[in-house]
Design a protein around this motif. Structure first.
Motif, PDB file in Angstrom:
ATOM      1  N   MET A 192       0.761  -1.287  -0.016  1.00  0.00           N
ATOM      2  CA  MET A 192       0.064   0.010  -0.005  1.00  0.00           C
ATOM      3  C   MET A 192       0.873   1.251  -0.129  1.00  0.00           C
ATOM      4  O   MET A 192       1.884   1.411   0.886  1.00  0.00           O
ATOM      5  CB  MET A 192      -0.734   0.014   1.132  1.00  0.00           C
ATOM      6  N   ALA A 193       0.567   2.210  -0.960  1.00  0.00           N
ATOM      7  CA  ALA A 193       1.367   3.170  -1.164  1.00  0.00           C
ATOM      8  C   ALA A 193       1.424   4.176   0.096  1.00  0.00           C
ATOM      9  O   ALA A 193       0.113   4.580   0.522  1.00  0.00           O
ATOM     10  CB  ALA A 193       0.971   3.861  -2.538  1.00  0.00           C
ATOM     11  N   LYS A 194       2.108   4.928   0.476  1.00  0.00           N
ATOM     12  CA  LYS A 194       2.117   6.208   1.461  1.00  0.00           C
ATOM     13  C   LYS A 194       1.600   7.261   0.680  1.00  0.00           C
ATOM     14  O   LYS A 194       1.946   7.590  -0.449  1.00  0.00           O
ATOM     15  CB  LYS A 194       3.410   6.352   2.277  1.00  0.00           C
ATOM     16  N   TYR A 195       0.947   8.160   1.248  1.00  0.00           N
ATOM     17  CA  TYR A 195       0.095   9.341   0.597  1.00  0.00           C
ATOM     18  C   TYR A 195       0.744  10.816   1.412  1.00  0.00           C
ATOM     19  O   TYR A 195       0.621  10.706   2.690  1.00  0.00           O
ATOM     20  CB  TYR A 195      -1.303   9.081   0.749  1.00  0.00           C
ATOM     21  N   PHE A 196       1.538  11.377   0.680  1.00  0.00           N
ATOM     22  CA  PHE A 196       2.099  12.749   1.355  1.00  0.00           C
ATOM     23  C   PHE A 196       1.174  13.812   1.136  1.00  0.00           C
ATOM     24  O   PHE A 196       1.453  14.107  -0.404  1.00  0.00           O
ATOM     25  CB  PHE A 196       3.366  12.731   1.080  1.00  0.00           C
ATOM     26  N   ASP A 197       0.426  14.679   1.719  1.00  0.00           N
ATOM     27  CA  ASP A 197      -0.183  15.882   1.534  1.00  0.00           C
ATOM     28  C   ASP A 197       0.870  16.938   1.530  1.00  0.00           C
ATOM     29  O   ASP A 197       1.218  17.607   2.734  1.00  0.00           O
ATOM     30  CB  ASP A 197      -1.427  16.047   2.436  1.00  0.00           C
ATOM     31  N   VAL A 198       1.525  17.739   0.603  1.00  0.00           N
ATOM     32  CA  VAL A 198       2.408  18.536   0.713  1.00  0.00           C
ATOM     33  C   VAL A 198       1.832  19.978   0.369  1.00  0.00           C
ATOM     34  O   VAL A 198       1.460  20.036  -0.855  1.00  0.00           O
ATOM     35  CB  VAL A 198       3.590  18.243   0.008  1.00  0.00           C
ATOM     36  N   LEU A 210       9.492   3.540  -5.085  1.00  0.00           N
ATOM     37  CA  LEU A 210       9.055   4.355  -6.356  1.00  0.00           C
ATOM     38  C   LEU A 210       8.088   5.071  -6.076  1.00  0.00           C
ATOM     39  O   LEU A 210       7.150   4.656  -5.397  1.00  0.00           O
ATOM     40  CB  LEU A 210       8.771   3.422  -7.349  1.00  0.00           C
ATOM     41  N   ILE A 211       8.114   6.598  -6.265  1.00  0.00           N
ATOM     42  CA  ILE A 211       7.005   7.507  -5.916  1.00  0.00           C
ATOM     43  C   ILE A 211       6.320   7.950  -7.329  1.00  0.00           C
ATOM     44  O   ILE A 211       7.119   7.976  -8.455  1.00  0.00           O
ATOM     45  CB  ILE A 211       7.806   8.582  -5.396  1.00  0.00           C
ATOM     46  N   THR A 224      -4.261  13.485 -13.034  1.00  0.00           N
ATOM     47  CA  THR A 224      -3.839  14.684 -12.567  1.00  0.00           C
ATOM     48  C   THR A 224      -4.130  15.060 -11.048  1.00  0.00           C
ATOM     49  O   THR A 224      -3.728  15.744 -10.314  1.00  0.00           O
ATOM     50  CB  THR A 224      -4.838  15.957 -13.290  1.00  0.00           C
ATOM     51  N   GLN A 225      -4.637  14.171 -10.520  1.00  0.00           N
ATOM     52  CA  GLN A 225      -5.320  13.990  -9.211  1.00  0.00           C
ATOM     53  C   GLN A 225      -4.424  12.984  -8.250  1.00  0.00           C
ATOM     54  O   GLN A 225      -4.429  11.943  -8.757  1.00  0.00           O
ATOM     55  CB  GLN A 225      -6.732  13.825  -8.964  1.00  0.00           C
ATOM     56  N   GLY A 226      -3.827  13.590  -7.171  1.00  0.00           N
ATOM     57  CA  GLY A 226      -2.886  12.779  -6.548  1.00  0.00           C
ATOM     58  C   GLY A 226      -3.889  11.403  -5.553  1.00  0.00           C
ATOM     59  O   GLY A 226      -3.580  10.446  -5.558  1.00  0.00           O
ATOM     60  N   TRP A 227      -5.239  11.851  -5.283  1.00  0.00           N
ATOM     61  CA  TRP A 227      -5.930  10.669  -4.586  1.00  0.00           C
ATOM     62  C   TRP A 227      -6.191   9.845  -5.711  1.00  0.00           C
ATOM     63  O   TRP A 227      -6.538   8.448  -5.370  1.00  0.00           O
ATOM     64  CB  TRP A 227      -7.130  11.559  -4.216  1.00  0.00           C
ATOM     65  N   LEU A 279      -2.982   3.420  -8.231  1.00  0.00           N
ATOM     66  CA  LEU A 279      -1.568   2.565  -8.595  1.00  0.00           C
ATOM     67  C   LEU A 279      -1.083   2.096  -6.772  1.00  0.00           C
ATOM     68  O   LEU A 279       0.031   2.054  -6.628  1.00  0.00           O
ATOM     69  CB  LEU A 279      -0.641   3.618  -9.100  1.00  0.00           C
ATOM     70  N   ASP A 280      -2.224   1.834  -5.904  1.00  0.00           N
ATOM     71  CA  ASP A 280      -1.715   1.716  -4.712  1.00  0.00           C
ATOM     72  C   ASP A 280      -0.699   0.544  -4.639  1.00  0.00           C
ATOM     73  O   ASP A 280      -0.085   0.627  -3.487  1.00  0.00           O
ATOM     74  CB  ASP A 280      -2.988   1.468  -3.767  1.00  0.00           C
ATOM     75  N   HIS A 281      -0.825  -0.470  -5.184  1.00  0.00           N
ATOM     76  CA  HIS A 281       0.010  -1.656  -4.905  1.00  0.00           C
ATOM     77  C   HIS A 281       1.081  -1.676  -6.155  1.00  0.00           C
ATOM     78  O   HIS A 281       1.799  -2.832  -6.035  1.00  0.00           O
ATOM     79  CB  HIS A 281      -0.953  -2.894  -5.098  1.00  0.00           C
ATOM     80  N   VAL A 282       1.303  -0.622  -6.669  1.00  0.00           N
ATOM     81  CA  VAL A 282       2.350  -0.753  -7.598  1.00  0.00           C
ATOM     82  C   VAL A 282       3.609   0.620  -7.588  1.00  0.00           C
ATOM     83  O   VAL A 282       4.493   0.257  -8.064  1.00  0.00           O
ATOM     84  CB  VAL A 282       2.140  -0.731  -9.153  1.00  0.00           C
ATOM     85  N   VAL A 283       3.130   1.462  -6.718  1.00  0.00           N
ATOM     86  CA  VAL A 283       4.101   2.495  -6.384  1.00  0.00           C
ATOM     87  C   VAL A 283       4.018   2.455  -4.718  1.00  0.00           C
ATOM     88  O   VAL A 283       3.201   1.900  -4.004  1.00  0.00           O
ATOM     89  CB  VAL A 283       3.715   3.891  -6.596  1.00  0.00           C
ATOM     90  N   ASP A 284       5.121   3.400  -4.015  1.00  0.00           N
ATOM     91  CA  ASP A 284       5.087   2.910  -2.718  1.00  0.00           C
ATOM     92  C   ASP A 284       5.014   4.365  -2.197  1.00  0.00           C
ATOM     93  O   ASP A 284       4.669   4.431  -0.709  1.00  0.00           O
ATOM     94  CB  ASP A 284       6.955   2.939  -2.556  1.00  0.00           C
TER      95      ASP A 284
END
Length: 206
Positions: free
Chosen positions: A1-7, A29-30, A155-158, A164-169
């Motif tokens: 599961m990918a980490k989600y960073f709200d910047v 991989l981000i 175009t949207q991070g969410w 791509l939750d299971h293919v990027v970190d």
């Protein structure tokens, strides 16, 4: 599961950026925003990162990966540039352009075009990307986040996190991002050849 960073788009949180940079150094991989559109990125020498990007995008060995650089000094370590080309690129950076140039020995062999021995380089005009590059201290190995059989990047991070939750970190979200990839200019043959018309103004290279 990918980490989600709200910047924050204008004042990126230093600790958050540091956490993302650390994860990249550890092989992550981000998916991250740029001044053109979202991109996939990993550490410069990451073989697994390269293979994962190829798998996600269904790319072959002829694909030009891009080294996303913090500044011109860093870019100059990885490509050969003569004086005329230097002036042309300098005038267009930072910006939404990717330049294809002969690579130096600093570039890992697996990133080179198999016949031309070239690589793509760019300097983005994006606050969050620049903050990440400054913390990382080296270029990000990148490719546009354009999925197979789709005409436009997401175009949207969410949405990227969801699909791509299971293919990027990790996914960096700093708000709206464009839909146009960079304009690609190939200088490897001496003159400027427009390979792809994108977010950057091509008139200066025509």
């Amino acid at each position: 599961m990918a980490k989600y960073f709200d910047v924050h788009p204008e004042n990126p949180q230093r600790r958050t950026i540091g956490n993302v940079a650390d994860s990249i150094r550890s092989g992550a991989l981000i998916a991250y925003p740029t001044d053109s559109c979202f991109a996939l990125g990993c550490q410069l020498g990451s073989r697994s990162g390269i293979e994962r990007i190829k798998s996600i995008r269904n790319l072959d060995d002829r694909h030009h990966f891009t080294l996303v650089c913090e500044n011109f000094s860093q870019l100059g370590r990885f490509v050969h540039i003569d004086n005329d080309v230097f002036r042309a690129i300098k005038a267009a950076t930072p910006g939404s352009y990717t330049f294809i140039l002969p690579a130096t020995k600093e570039v890992p062999r697996q990133l080179l075009h198999p016949k031309k021995k070239t690589v793509g380089v760019r300097i983005p005009d994006h606050v969050v990307t620049q903050a990440l590059l400054a913390d990382l201290g080296e270029p990000l190995l990148s490719s546009t986040l354009l999925l197979p059989d789709e005409e436009e990047p997401m175009t949207q991070g969410w949405e990227i996190k969801e699909r791509l939750d299971h293919v990027v970190d990790a996914v960096i979200d700093s708000g709206d991002c464009g839909t146009e990839p960079t304009t690609v200019i190939d200088f490897s043959g001496g003159g400027a050849e427009i390979v792809r018309r994108g977010a950057g103004d091509v008139s200066r290279f025509e």
